[in-house]
Scaffold this motif. Structure first.
Motif, PDB file in Angstrom:
ATOM      1  N   GLN A 214       0.826  -1.206   0.000  1.00  0.00           N
ATOM      2  CA  GLN A 214       0.000   0.000   0.000  1.00  0.00           C
ATOM      3  C   GLN A 214       0.859   1.253   0.000  1.00  0.00           C
ATOM      4  O   GLN A 214       0.567   2.229  -0.700  1.00  0.00           O
ATOM      5  CB  GLN A 214      -0.928  -0.004   1.217  1.00  0.00           C
ATOM      6  CG  GLN A 214      -1.975  -1.114   1.188  1.00  0.00           C
ATOM      7  CD  GLN A 214      -2.811  -1.122   2.443  1.00  0.00           C
ATOM      8  OE1 GLN A 214      -2.576  -0.364   3.377  1.00  0.00           O
ATOM      9  NE2 GLN A 214      -3.814  -2.006   2.484  1.00  0.00           N
ATOM     10  N   LEU A 215       1.927   1.224   0.779  1.00  0.00           N
ATOM     11  CA  LEU A 215       2.812   2.379   0.829  1.00  0.00           C
ATOM     12  C   LEU A 215       3.505   2.610  -0.504  1.00  0.00           C
ATOM     13  O   LEU A 215       3.672   3.760  -0.944  1.00  0.00           O
ATOM     14  CB  LEU A 215       3.860   2.172   1.926  1.00  0.00           C
ATOM     15  CG  LEU A 215       4.812   3.342   2.199  1.00  0.00           C
ATOM     16  CD1 LEU A 215       4.028   4.577   2.612  1.00  0.00           C
ATOM     17  CD2 LEU A 215       5.831   2.962   3.260  1.00  0.00           C
ATOM     18  N   ASN A 219       3.218   5.896  -2.673  1.00  0.00           N
ATOM     19  CA  ASN A 219       4.408   6.645  -3.084  1.00  0.00           C
ATOM     20  C   ASN A 219       4.430   6.879  -4.586  1.00  0.00           C
ATOM     21  O   ASN A 219       4.804   7.967  -5.058  1.00  0.00           O
ATOM     22  CB  ASN A 219       5.666   5.890  -2.659  1.00  0.00           C
ATOM     23  CG  ASN A 219       5.926   5.987  -1.171  1.00  0.00           C
ATOM     24  OD1 ASN A 219       5.477   6.938  -0.520  1.00  0.00           O
ATOM     25  ND2 ASN A 219       6.636   5.019  -0.618  1.00  0.00           N
ATOM     26  N   ARG A 220       4.020   5.846  -5.362  1.00  0.00           N
ATOM     27  CA  ARG A 220       3.965   6.033  -6.819  1.00  0.00           C
ATOM     28  C   ARG A 220       2.941   7.093  -7.197  1.00  0.00           C
ATOM     29  O   ARG A 220       3.193   7.902  -8.093  1.00  0.00           O
ATOM     30  CB  ARG A 220       3.636   4.699  -7.495  1.00  0.00           C
ATOM     31  CG  ARG A 220       4.792   3.708  -7.502  1.00  0.00           C
ATOM     32  CD  ARG A 220       4.542   2.577  -8.480  1.00  0.00           C
ATOM     33  NE  ARG A 220       3.416   1.755  -8.068  1.00  0.00           N
ATOM     34  CZ  ARG A 220       3.527   0.680  -7.312  1.00  0.00           C
ATOM     35  NH1 ARG A 220       4.706   0.303  -6.852  1.00  0.00           N
ATOM     36  NH2 ARG A 220       2.451  -0.038  -6.998  1.00  0.00           N
ATOM     37  N   ARG A 221       1.794   7.097  -6.533  1.00  0.00           N
ATOM     38  CA  ARG A 221       0.779   8.120  -6.804  1.00  0.00           C
ATOM     39  C   ARG A 221       1.297   9.502  -6.452  1.00  0.00           C
ATOM     40  O   ARG A 221       1.086  10.470  -7.195  1.00  0.00           O
ATOM     41  CB  ARG A 221      -0.485   7.815  -6.001  1.00  0.00           C
ATOM     42  CG  ARG A 221      -1.251   6.586  -6.485  1.00  0.00           C
ATOM     43  CD  ARG A 221      -2.437   6.309  -5.595  1.00  0.00           C
ATOM     44  NE  ARG A 221      -3.190   5.138  -6.045  1.00  0.00           N
ATOM     45  CZ  ARG A 221      -4.209   4.599  -5.376  1.00  0.00           C
ATOM     46  NH1 ARG A 221      -4.572   5.125  -4.197  1.00  0.00           N
ATOM     47  NH2 ARG A 221      -4.837   3.546  -5.860  1.00  0.00           N
ATOM     48  N   ILE A 222       1.973   9.605  -5.316  1.00  0.00           N
ATOM     49  CA  ILE A 222       2.520  10.903  -4.911  1.00  0.00           C
ATOM     50  C   ILE A 222       3.545  11.399  -5.914  1.00  0.00           C
ATOM     51  O   ILE A 222       3.571  12.584  -6.275  1.00  0.00           O
ATOM     52  CB  ILE A 222       3.136  10.794  -3.500  1.00  0.00           C
ATOM     53  CG1 ILE A 222       2.030  10.579  -2.459  1.00  0.00           C
ATOM     54  CG2 ILE A 222       3.942  12.044  -3.157  1.00  0.00           C
ATOM     55  CD1 ILE A 222       2.561  10.280  -1.071  1.00  0.00           C
ATOM     56  N   HIS A 223       4.403  10.486  -6.391  1.00  0.00           N
ATOM     57  CA  HIS A 223       5.411  10.881  -7.388  1.00  0.00           C
ATOM     58  C   HIS A 223       4.744  11.331  -8.685  1.00  0.00           C
ATOM     59  O   HIS A 223       5.188  12.315  -9.304  1.00  0.00           O
ATOM     60  CB  HIS A 223       6.364   9.710  -7.664  1.00  0.00           C
ATOM     61  CG  HIS A 223       7.362   9.489  -6.569  1.00  0.00           C
ATOM     62  ND1 HIS A 223       8.195  10.478  -6.104  1.00  0.00           N
ATOM     63  CD2 HIS A 223       7.652   8.369  -5.831  1.00  0.00           C
ATOM     64  CE1 HIS A 223       8.970  10.000  -5.150  1.00  0.00           C
ATOM     65  NE2 HIS A 223       8.649   8.723  -4.953  1.00  0.00           N
TER      66      HIS A 223
END
Length: 261
Positions: A214-215, A219-223
């Motif tokens: 999930q993290l 993190n990919r979405r945030i990037h």
């Protein structure tokens, strides 16, 4: 195959226990101890040997070349055999070998400590052994010769220490002096803290993979969002530059021509 010199958290924990074992052996050899104290120190030495054997057995089972591993770590095996007095002296060589290896690979040992779960569990294991040994010996020395005391032997002290740090509290053995009760309070607080941390990490062991997935997705979405924001910011800056240029050009076109006087 080249032998890896990388040290893990449990390897460093074993080094600390090796130092404790060497101090224990020095006391047993050099000091004139009462029979019960000597029995207590021998019990702690056997407990540490048991942990050494578990550590050695695990590494030899997971080694790619078990024969090569045994040849390079035979001192660890000899030093881990309890109840044989000459073999106990091999721990001096074991400590020297591990300290030398730690000096040579300190740049590799420090990254290994970043494994939070292994480092915490190794620290808890070493702390647990030291607490059980120190508290049991302290309570014996404080209580064994007091009138009305019920902790009078090394076996009583060991049992009391194990029961107290596990917070079971059978009540069959208990201190009667103020100093003994203070040792009990410290041991109970330490036991609650240690087993609370261990329970938390054991629970996290089962849920960590899902949380990591999930993290990673988050993190990919945030990037991606960050990249999109940067792209939009670049476009906005470009548009602003174009607007400024158009405004400047329009002002120059609308400016009245200079008339000669």
């Amino acid at each position: 195959m080249a032998k890896s010199n990388k040290l893990g958290a449990f390897d460093i924990g074993m080094m600390v226990l090796s130092l404790v074992a060497v101090i224990n052996i020095c006391v047993l050899i050099l000091a004139d101890l009462p029979r019960d104290v000597r029995s207590y120190l021998l019990f702690m030495d056997t407990l540490i040997c048991f942990l050494f054997l578990i550590h050695f057995s695990y590494h030899i089972l997971v080694a790619h070349d078990r024969i090569a591993y045994f040849k390079s770590h035979w001192i660890d095996f000899i030093a881990s055999i309890p109840l044989i007095e000459p073999f106990r002296l091999a721990r001096f060589l074991q400590v020297l070998r591990v300290v030398r290896l730690l000096k040579q690979t300190r740049h590799l040992a420090l990254p290994s400590l970043k494994d939070r779960i292994q480092t915490t569990l190794a620290t808890m294991m070493v702390t647990l052994v030291i607490l059980i040994g120190a508290a049991g010996l302290s309570i014996y020395l404080i209580e064994h010769d007091l009138p009305g005391a019920n902790i009078t032997t090394a076996e009583d002290a060991i049992w009391w220490s194990l029961v107290t740090i596990s917070t079971v509290g059978y009540g069959d053995f208990y201190p009667i002096s103020t100093a003994g009760r203070l040792v009990s309070v410290l041991l109970i607080i330490s036991g609650v803290s240690l087993f609370g941390v261990i329970s938390g990490y054991i629970a996290s062991f089962f849920i960590t993979p899902e949380e990591k997935d999930q993290l990673a997705v988050q993190n990919r979405r945030i990037h991606r969002i960050h990249d999109q924001v940067e792209h939009l910011q670049e476009q906005i800056d470009h548009i602003q530059q174009m607007l400024v240029k158009l405004t400047t050009d329009k002002q120059q076109d609308n400016a009245p021509p200079n008339q000669d006087k």
